[in-house]
Design an enzyme around this catalytic site. Structure first.
Site, mmCIF file in Angstrom:
data_model
loop_
_atom_site.group_PDB
_atom_site.id
_atom_site.type_symbol
_atom_site.label_atom_id
_atom_site.label_comp_id
_atom_site.label_asym_id
_atom_site.label_seq_id
_atom_site.Cartn_x
_atom_site.Cartn_y
_atom_site.Cartn_z
ATOM 1 N N GLN A 82 0.860 -1.196 0.000
ATOM 2 C CA GLN A 82 0.000 0.000 0.000
ATOM 3 C C GLN A 82 0.887 1.233 0.000
ATOM 4 O OE1 GLN A 82 -2.739 0.401 3.308
ATOM 5 N NE2 GLN A 82 -3.704 2.222 2.428
ATOM 6 N N HIS B 224 -8.563 2.535 -0.801
ATOM 7 C CA HIS B 224 -9.005 2.539 -2.194
ATOM 8 C C HIS B 224 -9.119 1.121 -2.706
ATOM 9 C CE1 HIS B 224 -4.606 2.904 -2.021
ATOM 10 N NE2 HIS B 224 -4.574 2.178 -3.130
HETATM 11 P P1 5GP Z 1 -1.602 1.191 -3.601
HETATM 12 O O1 5GP Z 1 -0.203 0.794 -3.965
HETATM 13 O O2 5GP Z 1 -1.613 2.147 -2.426
HETATM 14 O O3 5GP Z 1 -2.535 0.032 -3.421
HETATM 15 O O4 5GP Z 1 -2.173 1.971 -4.855
HETATM 16 C C1 5GP Z 1 -1.968 3.325 -5.108
HETATM 17 C C2 5GP Z 1 -2.252 3.559 -6.564
HETATM 18 O O5 5GP Z 1 -2.386 4.946 -6.765
HETATM 19 C C3 5GP Z 1 -1.169 3.060 -7.495
HETATM 20 O O6 5GP Z 1 -1.689 2.117 -8.399
HETATM 21 C C4 5GP Z 1 -0.682 4.334 -8.190
HETATM 22 O O7 5GP Z 1 -0.364 4.135 -9.547
HETATM 23 C C5 5GP Z 1 -1.871 5.264 -8.019
HETATM 24 N N1 5GP Z 1 -1.483 6.664 -7.976
HETATM 25 C C6 5GP Z 1 -0.437 7.214 -7.308
HETATM 26 N N2 5GP Z 1 -0.416 8.548 -7.479
HETATM 27 C C7 5GP Z 1 -1.479 8.846 -8.269
HETATM 28 C C8 5GP Z 1 -1.980 10.087 -8.794
HETATM 29 O O8 5GP Z 1 -1.447 11.175 -8.571
HETATM 30 N N3 5GP Z 1 -3.092 10.008 -9.578
HETATM 31 C C9 5GP Z 1 -3.714 8.820 -9.846
HETATM 32 N N4 5GP Z 1 -4.801 8.875 -10.637
HETATM 33 N N5 5GP Z 1 -3.279 7.641 -9.362
HETATM 34 C C10 5GP Z 1 -2.165 7.659 -8.587
#
Ligand code: 5GP
Ligand code: ZN
Length: 114
Positions: A94, A100
């Site tokens: 994460q 999310h």
């Molecule tokens: P996690 O790794 O926390 O499960 O997922 C975070 C997600 O947010 C990642 O897939 C990454 O690509 C996406 N993400 C990070 N920064 C941004 C941003 O500024 N805009 C958008 N639309 N997605 C983002």
């Protein structure tokens, strides 16, 4: 809202994103770095750090989150299947600490995930 939370700032319109769905409880955006041909993120509008921080009072919100995931996947035409993912904590990778739901589809996926 934590001032330094990226997704809170996107929800507030302070940072641009491609918004594909919005209601009183949820906002769905396109992932900036897609890991599949379709990669959407469904965000609760109210900040919750992770699913581990959700409380009993969030039950309806979490139901809405999953239903939105399924509905958006259907609207994206992911008839061959899709994956709904909630990464939680360091071991799961994460990287944004605002709960999310990932919607991933448009290609075959392996199990177990990496
Ligand atoms: P996690 O790794 O926390 O499960 O997922 C975070 C997600 O947010 C990642 O897939 C990454 O690509 C996406 N993400 C990070 N920064 C941004 C941003 O500024 N805009 C958008 N639309 N997605 C983002
Ligand atoms: Zn937040």
């Amino acid at each position: 809202m934590p001032l330094d939370c990226l997704f809170c700032r996107i929800i507030a319109g302070e940072i641009p994103a491609t918004i594909v769905y919005r209601d009183n409880e949820l906002t769905a955006i396109r992932d900036i770095n897609p890991a599949a041909p379709t990669h959407l993120l469904v965000l609760p509008n109210r900040h919750i750090d992770s699913i581990s921080d959700a409380q009993a009072r969030d039950q309806a919100l979490l139901g809405a989150l999953l239903l939105a995931g399924a509905r958006l996947a259907q609207q994206a035409g992911l008839d061959g299947g899709y994956r709904l993912v909630i990464n939680t904590g360091a071991d799961a990778g994460q990287s944004v600490h605002h709960l999310h739901l990932h919607i991933l589809g448009g290609r075959a996926m392996r199990w177990p995930p990496g």
